[in-house]
Design a protein around this motif. Sequence first.
Motif, PDB file in Angstrom:
ATOM      1  N   SER A 389     -10.921  69.885  31.485  1.00 48.83           N
ATOM      2  CA  SER A 389      -9.813  70.832  31.318  1.00 48.83           C
ATOM      3  C   SER A 389      -9.976  71.629  30.032  1.00 48.83           C
ATOM      4  CB  SER A 389      -8.478  70.084  31.309  1.00 48.83           C
ATOM      5  OG  SER A 389      -8.232  69.481  32.558  1.00 48.83           O
ATOM      6  N   THR A 392     -12.479  74.493  30.429  1.00 47.65           N
ATOM      7  CA  THR A 392     -11.968  75.621  31.207  1.00 47.65           C
ATOM      8  C   THR A 392     -10.999  76.474  30.396  1.00 47.65           C
ATOM      9  OG1 THR A 392     -12.226  74.422  33.285  1.00 47.65           O
ATOM     10  CG2 THR A 392     -10.683  76.261  33.288  1.00 47.65           C
ATOM     11  N   LEU A 393     -10.228  75.842  29.509  1.00 45.39           N
ATOM     12  CA  LEU A 393      -9.193  76.555  28.755  1.00 45.39           C
ATOM     13  C   LEU A 393      -9.682  77.100  27.421  1.00 45.39           C
ATOM     14  CD1 LEU A 393      -6.265  74.067  29.438  1.00 45.39           C
ATOM     15  CD2 LEU A 393      -6.466  76.375  30.367  1.00 45.39           C
ATOM     16  N   LEU A 418      -8.529  81.610  29.733  1.00 51.55           N
ATOM     17  CA  LEU A 418      -7.774  81.657  30.986  1.00 51.55           C
ATOM     18  C   LEU A 418      -6.338  82.115  30.765  1.00 51.55           C
ATOM     19  CD1 LEU A 418      -8.022  81.133  34.000  1.00 51.55           C
ATOM     20  CD2 LEU A 418      -7.292  78.761  33.588  1.00 51.55           C
ATOM     21  N   ASP A 419      -5.749  81.754  29.624  1.00 53.06           N
ATOM     22  CA  ASP A 419      -4.395  82.223  29.313  1.00 53.06           C
ATOM     23  C   ASP A 419      -4.343  83.747  29.315  1.00 53.06           C
ATOM     24  OD1 ASP A 419      -3.748  79.589  28.983  1.00 53.06           O
ATOM     25  OD2 ASP A 419      -3.338  79.707  26.840  1.00 53.06           O
ATOM     26  N   GLU A 422      -4.709  85.443  32.790  1.00 58.78           N
ATOM     27  CA  GLU A 422      -3.464  85.552  33.541  1.00 58.78           C
ATOM     28  C   GLU A 422      -2.604  86.704  33.017  1.00 58.78           C
ATOM     29  OE1 GLU A 422       0.781  83.338  33.938  1.00 58.78           O
ATOM     30  OE2 GLU A 422      -0.950  81.995  33.745  1.00 58.78           O
ATOM     31  N   VAL A 472      -3.448  81.425  39.567  1.00 57.72           N
ATOM     32  CA  VAL A 472      -3.993  81.205  38.223  1.00 57.72           C
ATOM     33  C   VAL A 472      -2.972  80.464  37.353  1.00 57.72           C
ATOM     34  CG1 VAL A 472      -4.783  82.340  36.110  1.00 57.72           C
ATOM     35  CG2 VAL A 472      -5.534  83.188  38.351  1.00 57.72           C
ATOM     36  N   LYS A 473      -1.724  80.875  37.424  1.00 56.53           N
ATOM     37  CA  LYS A 473      -0.674  80.271  36.609  1.00 56.53           C
ATOM     38  C   LYS A 473      -0.514  78.777  36.923  1.00 56.53           C
ATOM     39  CE  LYS A 473       4.337  80.649  35.744  1.00 56.53           C
ATOM     40  NZ  LYS A 473       4.262  80.763  34.277  1.00 56.53           N
ATOM     41  N   ARG A 476      -3.600  76.913  35.610  1.00 54.40           N
ATOM     42  CA  ARG A 476      -3.643  76.937  34.137  1.00 54.40           C
ATOM     43  C   ARG A 476      -2.640  75.944  33.553  1.00 54.40           C
ATOM     44  NH1 ARG A 476      -0.736  79.025  30.279  1.00 54.40           N
ATOM     45  NH2 ARG A 476       0.647  80.096  31.749  1.00 54.40           N
ATOM     46  N   TRP A 480      -3.455  72.608  31.168  1.00 56.78           N
ATOM     47  CA  TRP A 480      -2.874  72.403  29.854  1.00 56.78           C
ATOM     48  C   TRP A 480      -2.116  71.066  29.788  1.00 56.78           C
ATOM     49  CZ3 TRP A 480      -4.270  74.027  25.436  1.00 56.78           C
ATOM     50  CH2 TRP A 480      -4.768  75.313  25.234  1.00 56.78           C
TER      51      TRP A 480
END
Length: 484
Positions: A389, A392-393, A418-419, A422, A472-473, A476, A480
């Motif tokens: 995770s 990815t973030l 990724l944030d 989005e 996506v949201k 994501r 997190w």
Amino acid sequence: MPQICMGFEVHQPYRLNRLFSPAPKLKKKDLFDQYFDGLNKEILLRVAEKCYNPATKIILEKLDEGFACSFSLSGTLIEQLEKWSPDTLSLFEAVARHRNTELIGQTYYHSIASCFSDKSEFREQVRMHSDLMFDHFRVRPTIFENTEFTFNNEVAATVKDMDFAGIFTEGVDRILGWRSPNYVYQCQGIPVMLRNTTLSDDIAFRFTNRTWDMYPLTADTYAQWIASSPGDVINIFLDYETFGEHCWQETGIFDFLRSLPGELAQRGVEPVLPSQVVARNMPVGEIDVQETISWADLEKDTSAWMGNERQQTAFHAIQAAKTYAIDKPIWRYLQTSDHFYYMASKYGTCGEVHTYFSHHDAEDAFKTYMRVLADFESRNVRVMKNRKSAKTLRTLPPELAFHFAGPSGFIGHAAYNLDQFEEQLYVVPMDSIAYHQEREDFYHWINDVLEDQKLAESIRGIGERHELIAAVKERRELLWSHLK
């Protein structure tokens, strides 16, 4: 009797290495030298020779004669003086011990942490600075000045909660209206001292301006201006490098500094310390500062650090990096306001000032910052509990960011994590989304760079904006949650 409260902000950042490139095999102990520029030592020694040493020797002489002033010394400055100029640090120690000086609190890293939504990091850096002042000078500051005088109601309430007796900020006209900055005010229950912008900038910015109708400014003229100013106290606060670095010795700036205390005394102007100001003067009114102000640029807001998209990207990325901050000091060095200041894209006189202070241009400053931050996070991913995770973030370097385009080429939007991806999906033109989906660019970036095959497959072929954002949201937020 007129009163003057004179203070100096003294700070040096650790500038980032302009030639930084990732070196995966580099050991943790060598990271600092990889991330930060060898130029820092050169600049510190130059400023010490041109400003800190001669100016502080003059100040020490005048303190013995009855002058009084305050200093706000950043933690990153103290670190550099310890390493590279201990004799200069000894001069500041002599100043700090003098009965006619006062040390003011700030954030240890001269950071933008007060702008974070979570104020815990801001509080911690203020505590660290207080501990540093006690360790070096045996005092704990009771008056506070935030980085570049950044201030709003929330900052005021937080600083009051940390038991400071008062706080400095800028005497901004849109906050004061018809009122004068030459009084103590109150905000969220804490006394506020306002810098007299005009009289401070007469020294800081107009002293060397040959087109100014008051050029050349002499100490007797300036002392008369102070003596004739209405109000309880005139707060003059300056970047210490005004003396000898911004205004070279040849301009007469040291003669001005040496003569000013005597000229003030001849006119009956009493020099006072910040703690004396709040002890002697009751607030004459309230100020309500909902919009963040500062002493920077003509705008007197946060646009010097967060005024363009590059700065906003870096600002949000450094907040998110808290999760990756196994090495807290480096994360905190990256919060120093100067890094964001160098990314500004202003024009006119403000742009000239930004260019003067920066050691590389705005675009390069941003790219360097994002490369360093991305490397910092990637290294720490390796030791995090949920590495998948976290990977990815993570924040990406410019070379791996997603750059939105359309049939005609790049459209000016990019996503560095990724944030932000989005967020950009809400604003990029629909033809850009269609362009990338047809080419399967989103799929390949998420699958190959972010390494999240599940998300990549789930958004493959989605043509509607709201469906794409929702997918996506949801993913994501789940990722997190794995890192909390």
